[in-house]
Scaffold this motif. Structure first.
Motif, PDB file in Angstrom:
ATOM      1  N   GLN A 645       0.968  -1.390  -0.200  1.00  0.00           N
ATOM      2  CA  GLN A 645      -0.012   0.020  -0.141  1.00  0.00           C
ATOM      3  C   GLN A 645       0.826   1.251   0.055  1.00  0.00           C
ATOM      4  OE1 GLN A 645      -2.646  -0.276   3.336  1.00  0.00           O
ATOM      5  NE2 GLN A 645      -3.965  -1.747   2.246  1.00  0.00           N
ATOM      6  N   LYS A 646       2.010   1.213   0.564  1.00  0.00           N
ATOM      7  CA  LYS A 646       2.806   2.599   0.503  1.00  0.00           C
ATOM      8  C   LYS A 646       4.038   2.391  -0.347  1.00  0.00           C
ATOM      9  CE  LYS A 646       2.284   2.827   5.798  1.00  0.00           C
ATOM     10  NZ  LYS A 646       2.855   2.749   6.918  1.00  0.00           N
ATOM     11  N   VAL A 647       4.088   1.351  -1.261  1.00  0.00           N
ATOM     12  CA  VAL A 647       5.225   1.211  -2.059  1.00  0.00           C
ATOM     13  C   VAL A 647       5.455   2.456  -3.100  1.00  0.00           C
ATOM     14  CG1 VAL A 647       4.110   0.095  -3.936  1.00  0.00           C
ATOM     15  CG2 VAL A 647       6.676  -0.259  -3.386  1.00  0.00           C
ATOM     16  N   PHE A 648       4.265   3.211  -3.201  1.00  0.00           N
ATOM     17  CA  PHE A 648       4.570   4.189  -4.158  1.00  0.00           C
ATOM     18  C   PHE A 648       4.814   5.575  -3.620  1.00  0.00           C
ATOM     19  CE2 PHE A 648       2.218   1.178  -6.963  1.00  0.00           C
ATOM     20  CZ  PHE A 648       3.291   0.844  -7.595  1.00  0.00           C
ATOM     21  N   GLU A 649       4.741   5.690  -2.402  1.00  0.00           N
ATOM     22  CA  GLU A 649       4.834   6.666  -1.458  1.00  0.00           C
ATOM     23  C   GLU A 649       6.032   7.413  -1.475  1.00  0.00           C
ATOM     24  OE1 GLU A 649       3.164   6.438   2.462  1.00  0.00           O
ATOM     25  OE2 GLU A 649       1.115   5.860   1.757  1.00  0.00           O
ATOM     26  N   PRO A 650       6.427   8.649  -1.609  1.00  0.00           N
ATOM     27  CA  PRO A 650       7.676   9.334  -1.679  1.00  0.00           C
ATOM     28  C   PRO A 650       8.266   9.076  -0.419  1.00  0.00           C
ATOM     29  CG  PRO A 650       6.114  10.988  -2.574  1.00  0.00           C
ATOM     30  CD  PRO A 650       5.429   9.643  -1.966  1.00  0.00           C
ATOM     31  N   PHE A 651       9.790   8.768  -0.368  1.00  0.00           N
ATOM     32  CA  PHE A 651      10.598   8.677   0.856  1.00  0.00           C
ATOM     33  C   PHE A 651      10.235   7.443   1.574  1.00  0.00           C
ATOM     34  CE2 PHE A 651      10.058  13.070  -0.072  1.00  0.00           C
ATOM     35  CZ  PHE A 651      11.422  13.426  -0.400  1.00  0.00           C
ATOM     36  N   PHE A 652       9.448   6.427   0.898  1.00  0.00           N
ATOM     37  CA  PHE A 652       9.079   5.204   1.844  1.00  0.00           C
ATOM     38  C   PHE A 652      10.028   4.074   0.921  1.00  0.00           C
ATOM     39  CE2 PHE A 652       7.443   0.925   1.816  1.00  0.00           C
ATOM     40  CZ  PHE A 652       7.207   0.749   3.081  1.00  0.00           C
TER      41      PHE A 652
END
Length: 706
Positions: A645-652
């Protein structure tokens, strides 16, 4: 002249050449046991003179014997007796012979082609010489109500009567078919369920009337008498069900008279039960149920249409007229059967004519209903227009107030917008710097491998230069020597011999092949170097703003080539490329996206397998309508649902500190989004991850801001 016992007391029918209905001149004997034979019947004194022109035996399981005496005063030697009633289980005609009686047996349970006269009515030959008298017997039995119109006439007159009757029935059926086809077309156009119920009702009414007259036996079921006999009840019941549904829909009974709606549901169920009873073989019970259903329908429909007519509902008035026409036809038909009305060409067709008139009037009622609905629609539209105009006036008044508030709010928003633009400009600069840093980091990972890849072909070129120079010098010396021999004063044969000896000494053929081999090696090294340079160009800044047509498979190949050194010969690349057209895109940006996904896949595989073999990356490209689908799948450590769910979030990032910036997949997401494409991920812990990219083949240029 044939004269038999008991004929003395029998009323004699005097035939003079014209068709004659002989119902009142026959005697009738009821055999409730069904066991009497002709001898006992002839000796019986229980015959009763018929009181009606058309004998009516009602519904009965008894066998009936009819006796009549005919005197022929015409010139015709052959007469015909026509029993204009097509549904008799037993119909045996006994005619006198010199030594007794002959018999002709007919039945509606037999195939139609077994009849001498190809007509649905029961027709028997009567041979009486002129001025002779004879007595005849007719044995009949039926599981249905028996109404026996007996017509005596010559073959010609009987045939003319039958032909006229067939033509009239053809006209009636034609009218019904026209109504059926026309309203079927209207139903297809309007999708109004009332038309469908009407078509079904008209269709089954037509089948019912033609079955009662025997035409379905003659034309539809000549080889299936059982279907004909069942159809008389089944068609009537299906017509009743269709009528109940039509009345409910057309008159709106459910909304206007909810209690009566339940009655019509009961009617439909009663008719359905009638069909079941008839199919189970209970003929008499099914006939009684039909009579009860018809009575309930008649009473119910009159209650509904009279009440709705008084309320001013115009479709109900049409319905009242149509149903009254049909009911009148039925009443006249029954009165004919009871002898109240004479049996003639007019009274014979009251019921089918009533049915046809009902169908026509109901069709007109449906057409009128369209006009009513149109008028209601126009009225509704006018009301809607009035409401819209009123709302428009309210909106104009509100707009004056809103404009003042908007002006005040606009001033405040303008000030805030200036501040936001300044902040946005700072954010864009920061974003560009971060993206460029991520790109440089990606290129930095490739530098060592690319240098190694370039060094190999360059070394290959330089190692071939000195041998090539040596071989070229030897070739030049050979050319000088051969030239000197050619310019000498020796004879041609001596020159040729000397040159040939020199070539063998020098091994000129081997020298030529060696030069070709060295040149090919240099060429191959140069081509490999060009391929590496071409691959590097996709990641340079020179064409990142060029929107052009590019080969996706070629971009994947160049990306894999540049990432080759990261594989360490431990990870296997499996390419399953489809036959793809070129796509309009930013090829450099797409290659950067491919590189980020492949780099992450390599990282995940190394995390699972370490320095061991077994790692595999599968890259599949396919064409899906107007999209190119790229699937990049690895067998690395995989991701849990929260990570996905977070793979495309910046800086993750899931990498260790210092191993990644967390911008790689965010950049990939934005690149695909700017191409009007889609990207999705599916992963299983311990099995691997698959990224699926969908890029449109044709897409207008979109500004790339990263």
């Amino acid at each position: 002249m044939i004269c038999l016992h008991q004929a003395i007391a029998q009323q004699t029918i005097v035939f003079k050449g014209e068709n004659e209905v002989i119902g009142k001149q026959v005697s009738i004997l009821e055999d409730s046991t069904g066991r009497m034979d002709l001898k006992s019947v002839r000796n019986s004194s229980k015959f009763v003179q018929s009181q009606t022109q058309v004998p009516n035996m009602q519904l009965s399981t008894s066998v009936f014997w009819l006796r009549f005496t005919i005197k022929n005063e015409s010139d015709a030697k052959q007469l015909l007796l026509s029993l204009e009633y097509p549904t008799l289980e037993v119909c045996e005609f006994y005619y006198p012979l010199k030594n007794g009686f002959g018999i002709t047996a007919l039945s509606d349970r037999n195939r139609f082609d077994q009849r001498k006269y190809k007509h649905q009515d029961f027709i028997f030959d009567i041979h009486i010489p002129k001025d002779s008298t004879a007595t005849f017997y007719l044995k009949v039995r039926s599981n249905e109500q028996m109404v026996l119109p007996l017509v005596l006439g010559t073959p010609q007159h009987i045939a003319e009567t039958k032909l006229t009757r067939d033509l009239l029935w053809g006209l009636l059926v034609g009218v019904l078919l026209v109504m059926i086809f026309y309203n079927t077309f209207v139903f297809i156009s309007t999708k109004d369920i009332s038309y469908l119920y009407y078509v079904l009702y008209a269709f089954f009414i037509a089948l019912t009337q033609t079955s009662l007259s025997g035409y379905t036996y003659r034309f539809l079921f000549p080889n299936s008498p059982t279907l004909f006999n069942m159809g008389i009840i089944v068609f009537n019941a299906l017509g009743g069900i269709s009528f109940a549904l039509f009345a409910q829909s057309f008159l709106g009974i459910k909304e206007k008279m909810p209690r009566m709606a339940k009655v019509f549901i009961f009617i439909a169920l009663l008719y359905a039960a009638t069909i079941v009873v008839r199919l189970m073989g209970y003929s008499l019970i099914s006939y009684r149920m039909t009579d009860v259903s018809a009575l309930v329908v008649t009473v119910s429909i009159y209650i509904v249409i009279i009440r709705l007519s008084f309320k001013g509902y115009r479709p109900a008035k049409f319905f009242l007229l149509a149903w009254t026409m049909f009911f009148t036809g039925v009443v006249l038909f029954v009165m004919r059967n009871l002898g109240v009305l004479p049996y003639n060409s007019y009274t014979n067709y009251t019921m089918p004519i009533g049915a046809a008139m009902e169908v026509i009037l109901l069709s007109l009622a449906l057409a009128d209903r369209i006009n009513i609905l149109k008028a209601e629609k126009e009225k509704t539209q006018a009301e809607v227009l009035r409401v819209v105009q009123h709302n428009e006036q309210i909106v104009r008044e509100q707009n004056v107030v809103l404009e003042l508030k908007v002006t005040e709010r606009t001033t405040a928003l303008s000030k805030a917008n200036l501040e936001l633009n300044s902040t946005l400009k700072d954010l864009k600069q920061t974003q560009a710097q971060l993206v460029e840093a991520e790109k440089m980091a990606s290129l930095g990972q490739l530098t060592a491998g690319i240098a190694h890849e370039i060094n190999n072909p360059i070394n290959f070129v330089t190692s071939n230069v000195n041998p090539l120079k040596r071989d070229i010098d030897m070739m030049m010396d050979a050319l000088i020597t051969i030239e000197s021999v050619g310019l000498s004063d020796l004879t041609s044969a001596e020159k040729e011999k000397k040159i040939k000896a020199y070539k063998e000494e020098l091994d000129l053929d081997y020298l030529t092949e060696e030069i070709k081999h060295l040149i090919n090696g240099i060429n191959e090294g140069a081509q490999r170097t060009a391929e590496i340079v071409k691959g590097l160009r996709f990641f340079s800044r020179l064409d990142e703003d060029d929107f052009k047509s590019a080969d996706i498979n070629e971009g994947l190949d160049s990306t894999i080539f540049l990432a080759k050194h990261l594989l360490h010969n431990k990870i296997k690349i499996v390419k399953v490329y489809g036959d793809l057209p070129n796509a309009e895109c930013y090829p450099g940006k797409l290659n950067q996206a491919f590189l980020n996904i492949i780099s992450n896949a390599i990282y995940a595989i190394q995390k699972r397998f370490g320095d061991q073999d077994g790692g595999e990356i599968t890259i599949t490209t396919t064409l899906d309508n107007d999209y190119i689908r790229i699937a990049i799948k690895d067998n690395g450590v995989g991701m849990d649902a929260a990570t996905q769910q977070k793979v495309f979030e910046p800086f993750f990032t899931t990498k260790e500190v210092g191993e990644g910036t967390g911008l790689g997949m965010s950049i990939v997401y934005n690149i695909i989004k700017k191409h009007n494409g889609k990207i999705s991920v599916s992963s299983t812990i311990g099995e691997g991850t698959e990224f699926i990219l969908e890029i449109p083949i044709f897409s207008g240029p979109v500004p790339i801001n990263q």
